[in-house]
Design an enzyme around this catalytic site. Structure first.
Site, PDB file in Angstrom:
ATOM      1  N   ASP A 284      56.086 -57.756  46.102  1.00 29.01           N
ATOM      2  CA  ASP A 284      56.821 -58.242  44.941  1.00 29.01           C
ATOM      3  C   ASP A 284      57.575 -57.106  44.251  1.00 29.01           C
ATOM      4  OD1 ASP A 284      57.296 -60.454  42.995  1.00 29.01           O
ATOM      5  OD2 ASP A 284      56.228 -59.112  41.634  1.00 29.01           O
TER       6      ASP A 284
ATOM      7  N   GLU B  32      60.526 -57.639  48.336  1.00 32.79           N
ATOM      8  CA  GLU B  32      61.487 -58.418  47.557  1.00 32.79           C
ATOM      9  C   GLU B  32      62.499 -57.461  46.928  1.00 32.79           C
ATOM     10  OE1 GLU B  32      61.623 -61.410  43.686  1.00 32.79           O
ATOM     11  OE2 GLU B  32      60.269 -59.684  43.751  1.00 32.79           O
TER      12      GLU B  32
END
Length: 612
Positions: free
Chosen positions: A331, A360
């Site tokens: 993330d 990400e």
């Protein structure tokens, strides 16, 4: 929010608990294993006023190398080494004050489970299916609300509260995913998120070694991994090295003043990824980007703190070995300290050489995206060792192409032409939508032909395709607010009037879309040219984009008409791609024919042909 008041109040509660009796309340990692590549381990002990204790490890096999005292006297950090003569079992950790033993805590070393499949890596041969566990299926209503947690409300009529989905619900529906053609499952974080609100999404964890009890247990998670592996499917674990939740136990009672990135007043990240590589930028702007908090409820972890580095890294290694994880989705990757991420990657790969990662990177150009990858191909100061990213650039491009933006087909062509900046373009994850973005069916105005075209592209293009739960049954909506794109999968919850997991429960249009996706996904599973094959493409003409995926044994031709008008495509232009092929088979209709001179493509249609 006044952070100091929250932390002072929390620390006072902790102090009262300590006053009732001294104990070692925590020892993390919860346990460890024999035979790991790295025999060294950092143990974090937490208990009332243990910081000035002398520590002894009396049992042979686990040797104490160093004791680290920190500002907070409720912590001890132990550097230990697991020796070659160690055996599985309990190892007492003894604490002494003034020569007198005051506390003992048993620590467990385990044999590694040789029968547990793990660390296979996720590759371009896979199709990833993204699930928000709270919104997919409820297999165990007894854990919907757990007493003692900060958020206990369950309300399926609200997009903001928990709905009750869990890991057992996912296990119960793995046959559905296998039938669809899915080969890898990525869930938004499943570790404990004991936050007072929005805890369902999982991105503000308050524990590193627990499954959120509203999702299940560590045993349930292990069972999910085993059930996936039985089906030749993989488990992707969502990790968040950048931040934790405000109620994480190490935030409530911090080990040291440099455990977090702290500011005089609340300071949020600027979200300006450019500052990380701007040759003319300031250190102050870089610090605001990398060290600012993501939001008020998500404190930013200080990756320059070596104890923090080990704490994060060990917790992630623990989940791979404990639960049979095959890959990580990382993330908010650009907000991490990139030098640390390189060390983190090396440490994990030392234990699991075939493990894979994708980060990400919600940025806005190919060079920006490439900067966060490994290989130092674009002049990075450090090598992150990261192999793949979530390819937002192709996500933007496919949206433009299918929404009939001017020269939209050329946007796709131009974007992928920048692949020379990536160390391995096949490791990038391509997608239409996810839990943070508008559902793509709404993005294309609920136009079925455009939507089918999008999936035809997704499942034949380069990279690792990822789809979002419910995309195959025409789930729709826009992400303002984001709860609208996180609706329940109908049929996954007790009392649902329809069951979209079955053909009978789906409408005719939903079944048509489901079959479109399944046909392409199952074909992709059998066709190596669509997995790690090469890509050859032609500059678009009249908004028609033609590309080939091929290897020595197979060849697939894709014709995308990104205009509204029917187009007649003359195949002679594509001789370099067609080569000696004499026949073509339409994958979606199973129709075979001798190679014609022209192919007629309807407006907004994409055709997929296997060439023979």
């Amino acid at each position: 929010m006044n952070l100091k008041k929250v932390l002072i109040s929390a620390c006072f509660i902790v102090w009262i608990a300590f006053a009732q009796g001294q104990s070692i309340q925590r020892a993390e990692p919860l346990h460890w294993w024999l035979g790991m590549h790295n025999p060294e381990l950092q143990l974090v002990l937490y208990g009332s006023d243990i910081g000035d204790c002398e520590v002894k490890l009396p049992k042979a096999g686990m040797q104490l190398k160093k004791v680290h005292q920190v500002e907070n006297t409720n912590y001890l950090f132990l550097d230990v080494e697991i020796l070659n003569n160690a055996q599985a079992g309990t190892y007492p950790i003894e604490l002494y004050k003034n020569g007198k033993k005051v506390l003992t805590r048993d620590y467990v070393l385990k044999n590694r489970d040789k029968n547990l499949v793990k660390a296979q890596g996720v590759h371009a041969s896979d199709l990833i299916y993204l699930i928000m566990p709270d919104r997919f299926a409820n297999g165990d209503p007894s854990n919907d609300s757990v007493k003692g947690m900060r958020e206990t409300a369950v309300n399926r009529d609200s997009m903001y509260y928990r709905h009750g989905g869990d890991l057992q619900g996912i296990i119960n529906n793995l046959d559905y995913l296998e039938d669809l053609g899915v080969t890898a499952l990525w869930m938004t974080p499943v570790v404990t998120n004991d936050m007072p609100g929005y805890s369902y999404h999982g991105y503000a964890n308050t524990e590193n070694y627990e499954i959120d009890p509203r999702f299940g247990t560590v045993d349930t998670y292990r069972e999910l991994g085993k059930e996936l592996h039985k089906r030749n499917m993989k488990l992707v674990h969502d990790v968040v090295p950048n931040h934790v939740g405000l109620h994480h136990w190490t935030v409530i009672d911090r080990p040291s003043s440099d455990w977090l990135h702290e500011w005089d007043t609340f300071t949020q990240t600027t979200y300006k990824d450019q500052t990380m590589f701007d040759p003319y930028g300031t250190q102050a702007d870089k610090d605001l980007m990398e060290k600012g908090w993501f939001v008020e409820t998500m404190p930013d972890l200080n990756h320059q703190n070596e104890k923090m580095q080990k704490y994060i890294t060990q917790s992630h290694i623990w989940w791979i070995e404990e639960a049979g994880v095959d890959g990580f989705r990382i993330d908010t990757y650009p907000y991490n300290d990139l030098a640390f991420m390189g060390k983190w990657t090396d440490a994990i790969r030392a234990e699991f050489p075939d493990f894979s990662f994708f980060g990400e990177t919600w940025v806005h150009s190919v060079p920006n995206q490439a900067y966060f990858l490994g290989g130092q191909k674009v002049g990075q100061d450090v090598d992150t060792k990261l192999e793949g990213v979530t390819d937002f650039q192709l996500n933007y491009a496919i949206g433009d192409a299918l929404n009939l933006e001017k020269d939209g087909a050329n946007k796709l062509y131009s974007t992928v032409s920048g692949d020379y900046l990536y160390p391995n373009p096949l490791a990038n994850v391509i997608f239409l939508d996810n839990h943070d973005k508008d559902r793509f069916f709404s993005t294309v105005g609920e136009d079925i032909e455009k939507y089918k075209s999008a999936f035809s592209w997704l499942l034949t293009y380069r990279g690792i395709p990822q789809m979002y739960y419910g995309a195959e049954i025409l789930m729709k909506n826009f992400s303002r607010p984001d709860g609208l794109v996180r609706e329940d999968f109908k049929g996954g919850f007790p009392g649902d009037e329809v069951n979209k997991f079955t053909a009978k429960g789906r409408t005719e249009a939903e079944n048509d879309m489901f079959n479109h996706v399944r046909t392409l996904a199952q074909y992709r599973k059998q066709t190596t040219a669509l997995q790690d094959g090469k890509l050859l493409h032609y500059a678009p003409q009249n908004d028609v984009y033609v590309y080939f995926r091929y290897n020595d044994k197979e060849k697939v031709m894709v014709i995308m008409n990104c205009s509204e008008e029917e187009q007649t495509v003359v195949l002679a232009r594509f001789d370099e791609g067609i080569g000696q092929s004499k026949q073509m088979k339409n994958i979606l209709t199973s129709e075979s024919l001798n190679l014609p001179e022209n192919v007629v493509v309807k407006g907004k249609q994409t055709l997929v042909f296997e060439l023979k």
